[in-house]
Scaffold this motif. Structure first.
Motif, short mmCIF file in Angstrom:
data_model
loop_
_atom_site.label_atom_id
_atom_site.label_comp_id
_atom_site.label_asym_id
_atom_site.label_seq_id
_atom_site.Cartn_x
_atom_site.Cartn_y
_atom_site.Cartn_z
N THR A 282 0.82 -0.96 -0.27
CA THR A 282 0.08 0.19 0.15
C THR A 282 0.95 1.65 -0.30
N SER A 283 1.96 1.41 0.50
CA SER A 283 2.75 2.23 1.27
C SER A 283 3.05 2.99 -0.73
N VAL A 284 3.52 1.80 -1.15
CA VAL A 284 4.26 1.97 -2.82
C VAL A 284 3.50 2.73 -3.40
N GLN A 285 2.25 2.46 -3.08
CA GLN A 285 0.95 2.72 -4.17
C GLN A 285 0.74 4.67 -4.06
N GLU A 286 1.17 4.41 -2.50
CA GLU A 286 1.43 6.07 -1.70
C GLU A 286 2.08 6.81 -2.20
N SER A 287 3.54 5.94 -2.37
CA SER A 287 4.25 7.09 -3.01
C SER A 287 4.80 7.55 -4.61
N GLU A 288 3.13 7.24 -4.76
CA GLU A 288 3.15 7.98 -6.84
C GLU A 288 2.46 9.26 -6.46
N TYR A 289 2.10 9.40 -5.44
CA TYR A 289 1.27 11.10 -5.05
C TYR A 289 2.84 11.54 -3.66
N THR A 290 3.28 12.14 -4.68
CA THR A 290 4.44 13.25 -4.40
C THR A 290 4.52 14.43 -4.01
N ILE A 291 3.36 14.70 -3.74
CA ILE A 291 2.95 16.67 -3.81
C ILE A 291 1.87 16.22 -2.55
N ARG A 292 2.09 16.39 -1.32
CA ARG A 292 1.40 16.71 -0.17
C ARG A 292 0.93 18.03 -0.35
N LEU A 293 0.12 18.98 0.58
CA LEU A 293 0.29 20.32 1.30
C LEU A 293 -0.47 20.35 2.41
N PRO A 294 0.47 20.60 3.50
CA PRO A 294 -0.37 20.19 4.87
C PRO A 294 -1.33 21.73 4.91
N TYR A 295 -2.10 21.38 6.04
CA TYR A 295 -3.40 22.49 6.51
C TYR A 295 -3.57 21.60 7.75
N LEU A 296 -3.93 22.78 9.02
CA LEU A 296 -4.75 22.10 10.19
C LEU A 296 -5.85 22.33 10.06
N VAL A 297 -6.62 21.62 11.01
CA VAL A 297 -8.27 21.62 11.40
C VAL A 297 -8.11 21.73 12.39
N TYR A 298 -8.73 22.64 13.85
CA TYR A 298 -9.17 22.53 15.23
C TYR A 298 -9.89 22.22 15.41
N PHE A 299 -10.24 20.47 16.85
CA PHE A 299 -11.58 20.55 16.56
C PHE A 299 -11.80 20.47 17.80
N ASP A 300 -12.87 20.46 18.62
CA ASP A 300 -13.46 20.96 20.07
C ASP A 300 -14.30 19.85 20.89
N SER A 301 -14.64 18.79 20.28
CA SER A 301 -14.76 17.90 20.65
C SER A 301 -13.56 16.84 20.68
N SER A 302 -14.28 15.46 21.57
CA SER A 302 -13.41 14.35 21.62
C SER A 302 -13.36 13.42 20.08
N VAL A 303 -11.84 13.46 19.75
CA VAL A 303 -11.44 12.72 18.29
C VAL A 303 -10.73 11.39 18.48
N GLY A 304 -11.47 10.70 19.51
CA GLY A 304 -11.16 9.00 19.84
C GLY A 304 -11.76 8.56 18.77
N GLY A 305 -10.69 7.74 18.23
CA GLY A 305 -10.40 6.92 16.96
C GLY A 305 -9.64 7.76 15.83
N LEU A 306 -9.07 8.44 16.31
CA LEU A 306 -8.54 9.25 15.32
C LEU A 306 -7.04 9.02 15.55
N ALA A 307 -6.20 8.70 14.72
CA ALA A 307 -4.85 8.51 14.81
C ALA A 307 -3.72 8.90 13.53
N PRO A 308 -3.10 9.06 13.35
CA PRO A 308 -2.08 9.69 12.15
C PRO A 308 -1.83 8.46 11.34
N GLY A 309 -2.05 8.53 9.89
CA GLY A 309 -2.08 7.85 9.01
C GLY A 309 -3.24 7.42 8.52
N ALA A 310 -4.58 8.42 9.27
CA ALA A 310 -6.06 8.45 9.12
C ALA A 310 -6.06 8.52 7.69
#
Length: 563
Positions: A282-310
């Motif tokens: 799967t990581s091989v397939q993901e490597s085809e997308y070379t452009i990655r744009l970072p953004y930030l999102v703020y949440f005030d409530s619980s984010v249980g179940g959300l982890a890096p890689g989601a």
């Protein structure tokens, strides 16, 4: 002449001494033996190879004068002596090699002890040595001549005479990969891992691999290698997906590679070419997308179940992933919020009607003004995993793309679970605001009033009178076959008494309105019952009037004029 010069006749002749020395034939035996010895010595010395020393950590399985050195089951030498080094850390093996072995004793020549071994990658090897005993295997080198060697503790993965190409892989971690792990190309084992170099772990681990010919011609500069070890279990829209490369890869680890059709250009990769080792396919397939744009999102409530890689999704299609989830507390405001860093891969989005890429600030700002918001959603009901979803809601108030410390900020809206919890809390708030205690008191008072009403003598007398009237009616009807005339005469008074009882009961029910409510279920049911009883009595009265006028109907039946 004297007598001495001329002996008398008949006297013995004087002996004649020959003073020349001659070699006796008996000396030929030691001379021939010596010549044979010299010849044998010359043959022995001419066939004798060099004497070498091999250093091993232990002398396990080695015996002086017995252990031989072989190459492809051909004897190349014999161990003559075993001795410990001065620091007692290793064993020095002195071996006499044959003349045929001399050209192969060069730099790069490798020696190891062949004994029974069990490994996940190679299975059981050296089984024959259980009977014949251990021996030393020689693998020829290609360098300059050499007389001293350091033996290997484990057999080499690849022999020097095996055709193929060596490649170098770099990875952050090797997992279950080790020396001897198989290398696969389209599920066919085409090589093995030779070993790894961990001298500079800060820069990663370097893995030395070997791909046999002719499969090494399938490796190009654009070839992708990934870790195929173990069992991979993933979940997705199609459900669970179990992937196993092979049983050997599960036990000993493994590496797989493939080359996209677009990368099969030019010459195959040369020996020593370095490639990145991805953690999975799967990581091989993901490597085809070379452009990655970072953004930030703020949440005030619980984010249980959300982890890096989601995943980050838009209309259910992945367009990026979550890279960081943190907790931020504002001491001044006394509140906490959760900044979630995401990466959007614009190459996954095809824009129509514009030349700008999705990642340009103008496009994102325009989408935010039109109602683009980030929201938390449940990605998997079974595991509870969460995803960040982009939603378009034109009814939302206008907003702008925020400016964060490092990345632009995309506004967010409450997630599905948070909205549901807020609705439930609102309903609970409304329920809690109801005067429940007052309602309960009124209900208790109503029930007590109904008990009092039900026990009233008027209700009891009316029901008793009705029961008596109905019993009398039934008795008279049972006597109809024997004495119809008297029965018919007695029916009208009985029906009048029953109707009076019904009227008394209906009047009593009027008081129920005051004690139990005008629209209660009990009153409706009881009123319906009284109406049905009244209709029944009315029908009986009509029947009685008809029989008084037409007594012959009991025998002939009713006529058409009866309604």
């Amino acid at each position: 002449m004297t007598d001495i010069d001329h002996p008398a006749p008949g006297a013995p002749a004087a002996p004649r001494i020959d003073r020349k020395r001659r070699l006796s034939p008996i000396w030929l035996v030691p001379i021939v033996a010596a010549l044979v010895g010299v010849y044998l010595a010359w043959i022995t010395l001419s066939d004798k190879g060099p004497t070498i020393t091999i250093t091993f950590q232990t002398a396990d399985g080695l015996e002086a004068g017995k252990t031989v050195i072989k190459h492809k089951e051909v004897v190349f030498g014999t161990v003559k002596s075993l001795a410990l080094t001065e620091d007692l850390s290793h064993v020095e093996v002195t071996a006499e090699m044959t003349k045929e072995a001399a050209p192969h004793l060069r730099q790069g020549t490798r020696f190891w002890v062949v004994r029974p071994r069990l490994s996940a990658s190679g299975g059981l090897t050296g089984f024959s040595t259980i009977v014949s005993g251990a021996y030393i295997e020689l693998d020829p080198g290609q360098g300059a001549s050499e007389q001293s060697y350091t033996g290997l503790e484990d057999p080499p993965v690849v022999r020097a005479d095996m055709p193929g190409t060596e490649f170098l892989l770099t990875a952050d971690r090797i997992g279950s990969i080790g020396a001897g792990s198989p290398i696969y190309f389209r599920d066919v084992q085409v090589g093995q891992v030779m070993g790894f170099d961990s001298s500079n772990l800060e820069a990663g681990v370097k893995i030395h691999t070997f791909v046999r010919a002719p499969y090494d011609r399938q490796v190009y500069a654009g070839t992708r290698f990934w870790n195929a070890a173990g069992i991979s279990l993933t979940t997705g829209p199609q459900g669970f997906r179990l992937q196993i490369e092979s049983l050997q890869a599960v036990l000993a680890g493994g590496i797989a590679f493939d080359t996209p059709s677009t990368a099969r250009t030019g010459e195959p990769a040369k020996a020593g070419t370095s490639f990145a080792l991805y953690k999975d396919q799967t990581s091989v397939q993901e490597s085809e997308y070379t452009i990655r744009l970072p953004y930030l999102v703020y949440f005030d409530s619980s984010v249980g179940g959300l982890a890096p890689g989601a995943p980050v999704e838009w209309h259910g299609i992945k367009i990026g992933q979550v890279t960081d989830v943190r907790l931020q507390y504002d001491a001044v405001a006394g509140m906490a919020r959760i900044p979630v860093t995401i990466e959007v891969e614009p190459q996954r989005i095809e824009l129509v009607g514009t030349d700008q890429a999705f990642g340009s600030g103008a496009n994102v700002e325009a989408l935010v003004r039109r109602g683009l918001r980030a929201q938390l959603k449940t990605g998997n009901l079974l595991t509870g995993a969460m995803v960040v979803s982009f939603e378009m809601d034109p009814t939302l108030p206008p907003a702008e793309l925020g400016t964060g410390d490092r990345y632009p900020v995309i506004p967010s809206v409450p997630g599905q679970l948070d909205s549901a919890m807020r609705s439930i809390n609102g309903i609970l708030d409304k329920v809690s605001s109801l005067p429940l205690e007052k309602l309960i008191e009124q209900a208790n008072a109503t029930l007590k009033s109904f008990e009092t009403l039900a026990a009233a003598p008027e209700i009891t007398e009316s029901l008793r009178s009705l029961a008596g009237t109905l019993a009398s009616t039934q008795q008279l009807l049972s006597q109809a076959n024997t004495d119809l005339g008297p029965v018919i005469q007695k029916l009208p008074p009985l029906l009048d008494a029953a109707q009076q009882a019904v009227r008394r009961l209906s009047g009593t029910l009027g008081s129920v309105t005051q004690g139990y409510g005008a629209d209660s279920t009990f009153k409706r049911d009881l009123t319906r019952l009284m109406s049905q009883v009244d209709d029944t009595l009315r029908s009986v009265r009509v029947l009685t009037d008809y029989l008084e006028q037409h007594p012959e109907a009991l025998i002939r039946g009713k006529t058409e004029g009866f309604n």
